[in-house]
Design a protein around this motif. Structure first.
Motif, mmCIF file in Angstrom:
data_model
loop_
_atom_site.group_PDB
_atom_site.id
_atom_site.type_symbol
_atom_site.label_atom_id
_atom_site.label_comp_id
_atom_site.label_asym_id
_atom_site.label_seq_id
_atom_site.Cartn_x
_atom_site.Cartn_y
_atom_site.Cartn_z
ATOM 1 N N GLU A 1 0.837 -1.212 0.000
ATOM 2 C CA GLU A 1 0.000 0.000 0.000
ATOM 3 C C GLU A 1 0.866 1.254 0.000
ATOM 4 O OE1 GLU A 1 -3.143 0.051 -0.545
ATOM 5 O OE2 GLU A 1 -3.306 -2.141 -0.471
ATOM 6 N N LEU A 2 1.983 1.203 0.725
ATOM 7 C CA LEU A 2 2.889 2.354 0.714
ATOM 8 C C LEU A 2 3.448 2.580 -0.690
ATOM 9 C CD1 LEU A 2 4.381 4.555 2.327
ATOM 10 C CD2 LEU A 2 6.236 2.900 2.673
ATOM 11 N N GLY A 3 3.770 1.497 -1.388
ATOM 12 C CA GLY A 3 4.252 1.623 -2.754
ATOM 13 C C GLY A 3 3.231 2.293 -3.651
ATOM 14 N N LYS A 4 1.961 1.951 -3.488
ATOM 15 C CA LYS A 4 0.901 2.592 -4.278
ATOM 16 C C LYS A 4 0.808 4.077 -3.934
ATOM 17 C CE LYS A 4 -1.885 -1.655 -4.456
ATOM 18 N NZ LYS A 4 -3.132 -2.307 -3.966
ATOM 19 N N PHE A 5 0.946 4.399 -2.657
ATOM 20 C CA PHE A 5 0.905 5.799 -2.231
ATOM 21 C C PHE A 5 2.052 6.580 -2.867
ATOM 22 C CE2 PHE A 5 2.153 9.159 0.772
ATOM 23 C CZ PHE A 5 0.956 9.875 0.844
ATOM 24 N N LEU A 6 3.271 6.030 -2.820
ATOM 25 C CA LEU A 6 4.424 6.715 -3.381
ATOM 26 C C LEU A 6 4.331 6.847 -4.897
ATOM 27 C CD1 LEU A 6 7.337 5.162 -1.283
ATOM 28 C CD2 LEU A 6 6.566 7.545 -1.241
ATOM 29 N N PHE B 1 -3.760 11.924 3.596
ATOM 30 C CA PHE B 1 -2.304 11.979 3.500
ATOM 31 C C PHE B 1 -1.753 12.634 2.236
ATOM 32 C CE2 PHE B 1 -2.881 8.794 6.758
ATOM 33 C CZ PHE B 1 -1.829 9.043 7.630
ATOM 34 N N PHE B 2 -2.506 12.710 1.155
ATOM 35 C CA PHE B 2 -1.950 13.181 -0.112
ATOM 36 C C PHE B 2 -1.442 14.616 -0.016
ATOM 37 C CE2 PHE B 2 -2.113 15.045 -4.346
ATOM 38 C CZ PHE B 2 -1.489 14.069 -5.119
ATOM 39 N N ASP B 3 -2.287 15.530 0.398
ATOM 40 C CA ASP B 3 -1.877 16.942 0.459
ATOM 41 C C ASP B 3 -0.785 17.165 1.504
ATOM 42 O OD1 ASP B 3 -3.601 17.676 -1.567
ATOM 43 O OD2 ASP B 3 -5.236 18.189 -0.202
ATOM 44 N N GLY B 4 -0.850 16.435 2.597
ATOM 45 C CA GLY B 4 0.171 16.577 3.629
ATOM 46 C C GLY B 4 1.537 16.146 3.140
ATOM 47 N N PHE B 5 1.560 15.101 2.316
ATOM 48 C CA PHE B 5 2.861 14.651 1.808
ATOM 49 C C PHE B 5 3.415 15.639 0.786
ATOM 50 C CE2 PHE B 5 5.634 11.359 -0.373
ATOM 51 C CZ PHE B 5 6.539 11.306 0.672
ATOM 52 N N LYS B 6 2.556 16.264 0.014
ATOM 53 C CA LYS B 6 3.014 17.323 -0.890
ATOM 54 C C LYS B 6 3.737 18.413 -0.095
ATOM 55 C CE LYS B 6 0.069 18.946 -3.876
ATOM 56 N NZ LYS B 6 -1.240 19.383 -4.466
ATOM 57 N N HIS B 7 3.193 18.732 1.057
ATOM 58 C CA HIS B 7 3.817 19.756 1.898
ATOM 59 C C HIS B 7 5.174 19.284 2.424
ATOM 60 C CE1 HIS B 7 4.203 23.120 4.607
ATOM 61 N NE2 HIS B 7 4.261 22.319 5.657
#
Length: 352
Positions: free
Chosen positions: A12-17, A37-43
């Protein structure tokens, strides 16, 4: 948590990355917990860029793309299938990470958790934004990971084993300080390429990726060439040309200018093309914007030398002329089972 669950979490982490594998991020609504998590990781990516001038968006997303490709069900299953995972009482494994390229310590982190142990991470100040956020994602996908992942900036205490990466100088300190614990201590290593004069333009373009990716800061970057006597470097420089925009990056340009001035003032012989210098030198570790080269008399003698000095070398690049070498353009795309320093991390973790 059984092995299958641990595998699935990292899938699942691979799909997220995978959503961040190019500079133009692409949100995939099928990825678990994306709204959180998507917008937070962009930050976090933006913070990583601002904090470390070497961490450009191109290099960060290149690292993410590699990990997204690696963290598939098929790859992870193939990787772990050779081991007997019988960790009945998890140990606390400390990891001291380098910070030369984005997520450089992730493989150790993955290995500890996939083995069933708990991890205590001491990050480099150069790379401190990405992994803690990804760890939160792991904990959200699989709540059983909560309490098994710790980050600290303090002195390491209460751990059972350690994996530490640093320079040759820090390695001596690590070896002394951790002498009573099971450990993997990693030192300076560099990668080399062996050329014969029969390379194609495509070979040289692929080699340019091995040299310039991450600005040459990784241990898998080619920092030295071995070439036959009277080698003509024209084809080599032509193959490097696709990377000429690299000189527009301020930190790289400053290093290029500084090292060029040192060479000129010292009256060293060197060749350069405006963004890369090559210099004859017996050392393996070359400065940024420089690749060393050395002549060889025979491939047989060179093979013996590289074998004898394997503790200094991370990768050997060649066109199938050196045993256990990798192809041009492949140094920055290791598989999960391609261990740093050829030390089997999983085997170590299953014995502690």
């Amino acid at each position: 948590m059984d092995l299958e669950k641990r595998i699935n979490v990292f899938v699942e982490l691979g799909k997220f990355l995978g959503q961040f594998s190019t500079p133009n991020f692409t949100k995939n609504d099928a990825v678990l917990h994306n709204d959180l998590f998507f917008d937070g990781f962009k930050h976090q990516i933006k913070l990583a860029e601002e904090h470390n001038g070497w961490f450009t968006i191109e290099n960060i997303t290149f690292a993410f793309n590699n990990w997204a490709n690696a963290l598939t069900k098929s790859n992870i299953t193939t990787w772990v299938s050779k081991y007997n995972f019988n960790v009945y009482k998890p140990k606390q494994v400390a990891i001291i990470m380098a910070g030369n390229i984005p997520l450089v310590g992730f493989h150790d982190f993955l290995a500890v958790l996939i083995s069933g142990h708990e991890v205590m991470v001491k990050q480099s100040s150069n790379d401190k934004h990405l992994l803690p956020y990804l760890s939160k994602y792991l904990e959200y996908v699989e709540p059983s990971f909560k309490g098994k992942i710790t980050f600290t900036e303090d002195k390491l205490n209460d751990f059972d084993a350690v994996i530490a990466t640093g320079s040759d100088n820090t390695a001596r300190y690590f070896e002394y300080y951790f002498r009573g614990k099971p450990s993997i201590i990693r030192k300076n290593r560099n990668s080399v390429a062996v050329l014969t004069g029969n390379e194609t333009p495509e070979d040289f373009e692929n080699l340019s990726e091995d040299i310039f990716r991450y600005y040459g800061l990784g241990c898998r970057n080619v920092s030295k060439l071995f070439v036959p006597k009277y080698y003509n470097f024209d084809g080599f420089f032509q193959g490097m040309y696709k990377w000429h925009p690299i000189i527009e990056q301020t930190k790289y340009a400053n290093n290029y200018d500084y090292n060029k001035a040192v060479y000129l003032m010292s009256e060293f012989d060197m060749l350069e093309n405006g963004f890369l210098m090559i210099k004859e030198d017996k050392s393996y570790a070359s400065p940024i914007a420089t690749v060393f080269y050395e002549y060889y008399d025979s491939l047989e003698q060179l093979q013996d030398r590289l074998q004898a000095e394997t503790d200094k070398i991370q990768c050997v690049v060649s066109k199938d002329i050196i045993e256990q070498s990798v192809g041009f353009g492949q140094t920055q795309n290791p598989q999960l089972w391609d261990y740093a320093d050829n030390v089997d991390t999983i085997a170590f973790l299953l014995k502690i």
